[in-house]
Every structure is written in C-alpha cells, then in structure tokens.
Design an enzyme around this catalytic site. Structure first.
Site, PDB file in Angstrom:
ATOM      1  N   GLY A  75      -9.277  -1.056   5.065  1.00  0.00           N
ATOM      2  CA  GLY A  75     -10.423  -1.963   4.992  1.00  0.00           C
ATOM      3  C   GLY A  75     -10.983  -2.071   3.590  1.00  0.00           C
ATOM      4  O   GLY A  75     -10.321  -1.725   2.615  1.00  0.00           O
ATOM      5  N   HIS A 130      -5.174  -6.782  -1.221  1.00  0.00           N
ATOM      6  CA  HIS A 130      -4.793  -6.806   0.199  1.00  0.00           C
ATOM      7  C   HIS A 130      -4.413  -8.241   0.611  1.00  0.00           C
ATOM      8  O   HIS A 130      -3.463  -8.444   1.364  1.00  0.00           O
ATOM      9  CB  HIS A 130      -5.962  -6.359   1.091  1.00  0.00           C
TER      10      HIS A 130
END
Ligand code: PAF
Length: 252
Positions: free
Chosen positions: A27, A33
C-alpha cells in the site's frame, strides 16, 4: 473494481478469471506501483493488486508501526487506473496459525539488506509464496528498486517450480533522481532536499570509497554500499528513515 477482503472472497472471484497479472504491494501507492500496474495491464486482461502490510518482514516494531498507510487513497488510485480487483487481507487471513511456517533462503538473503535486517527476507519470501499460492497469477510484477528482493523472489519461483513469470520494472524516480518509495513520505523537508544526493552520489564517476565518504560528508549514515553482479546496491539512513537504491555497475 472488486475489493476482496478475505481469502474466501478472493477464491470465489479467482474461479471466474483466466490470465492474471499480479502486483503485490504494502500500500501507500506511488507512481512506481502504478508503473507495475500499467505493465500488468499491457501483459494480460485482468490485474489484481494486493495491499498487505506484512508484519513478518519488519525487523523492528517501530518501523512497522510507522509504515505509511492510506487504504482509501490507494483504492481510489487503483480504481482510476482500471484495476480489476484488490486483495486486502488482514494478518489472520495470511497467517492463520501465526508464523508457523516460513521460507528461508540461506545465501543471498543473508547479505546486503539481509545482513542488517535479520529475518526480513524470510518474511518477504513467505508472504510472497502465500500470495502466489492464493492468487495463482500468470505474471507477477516487481520493481527493480528492491533489487535483492527481486533476485530472491525469482530464485524462489525457480526453486519451487512455480509456473508464474516475473516481469521486472525499472525504478521510477523523481525528476531529481530520488527513487520513489512509500518511506519518502516520512522524510522531513530538509531530509527530502538532501535525499536525491543519494542517487546522484551512486551515479557519480568515482570509486566506492569516494562515494562512501561523499555520502557521509553530506549527512547520510551509510549502512552498506556494495557491488553485486552488475549492480551497485546501497542502503543509507537519513534521520530514522532508511533508503535503498541500486544502479548499474559496469565492472572493471
Ligand atoms: O516490495 C514490497 O512492497 C513487499 O516486500 C512485498 C513484495 C509486497 C511483500 O510484502
């Protein structure tokens, strides 16, 4: 976008999917990402991202406690990017019997980051193995920023005859060269000013000893700076934030 909170939801979603590109994350998502997500979407029709702050890979509770988390913002980013599903298990789902079984590698995992973070790679390899068993993806997407992690996961996949293919993505950097990392959020404004000098020093045309001295003179505390195959790997601390990076190393 489906949000799958537990293994039962993941299994029932998984039954109706073919080729999957899987992006495992902890996260606090950034452009690095999202580059992995983008690459997964180019490779296959269905992309699944996992968000799980894996407790077993933290060698210090304070690091785990201060690890940045913002699930709402992460989900919004993934939805906007057109991700098909997000797996957000809690610790009891992934470790129903605590940390009873683990995967240990006895060579590379003891060097570089592993020499300074006991048990770190056991935690990484164990959680990645569990996630791969659950998701059964065709492709797993990993960033080159965590170069040692990438090599270890590749080796584990080969060693355990897993069918999944690894797609590695180049490190995404700010315009000043700083490698994107969730941990950068924890840098103070003055540390954030200094942080790009880490990459700039790694790429300076000088030998390892000069790089080490330059980093120290700038205010970094150098954990390691070592050549591994054709890369220069390094970890430094700025205040209580640990930064890692790696650059190509042409050799003698
Ligand atoms: O690189 C990471 O974010 C983590 O180490 C990973 C691969 C998601 C395992 O927890």
């Amino acid at each position: 976008m489906r949000v799958l909170n537990d293994v039962t939801a993941l299994n029932s979603w998984r039954r109706n999917q073919d080729g999957i590109g899987f992006v495992p994350t902890m996260g606090s998502l950034h452009a690095g990402h999202m580059a992995l997500v983008n690459k997964a979407q180019q490779a296959v029709d269905t992309t699944l991202v996992s968000i799980f702050v894996n407790p077993t890979q933290f060698d210090q509770t304070s690091d785990l406690d201060s690890y940045p988390q913002d699930l709402k913002a992460d989900l919004a980013q993934l939805e906007a990017a057109g991700v098909d599903a997000v797996f957000t298990p809690d610790s009891d789902q992934i470790y129903p019997n605590g940390y009873r079984f683990k995967i240990t590698e006895n060579d590379l995992s003891e060097q570089f980051c592993g020499a300074h973070r006991p048990g770190h790679f056991d935690g990484v390899l164990t959680v990645v193995m569990k996630l791969l068993q659950l998701v059964k993806p065709d492709f797993v997407l990993l960033g080159e920023k965590d170069y040692q992690q990438l090599q270890l996961i590749r080796a584990m996949i080969d060693e355990f005859f897993l069918k999944v293919k690894v797609i590695a993505c180049a490190t995404v950097r700010d315009s000043d060269g700083l490698a994107l990392s969730s941990r950068n959020q924890r840098l103070s404004p003055s540390e954030l000013n200094l942080a790009p000098m880490f990459y700039q020093t790694l790429t300076d045309d000088c030998d390892l000893e000069s790089k080490r001295s330059r980093l120290r003179a700038l205010g970094f505390s150098v954990e390691y700076l070592q050549v591994y195959q054709d890369r220069l790997l390094a970890a430094v601390h700025l205040g209580d934030v640990r930064l890692i990076d790696n650059v190509p190393w042409p050799g003698e």
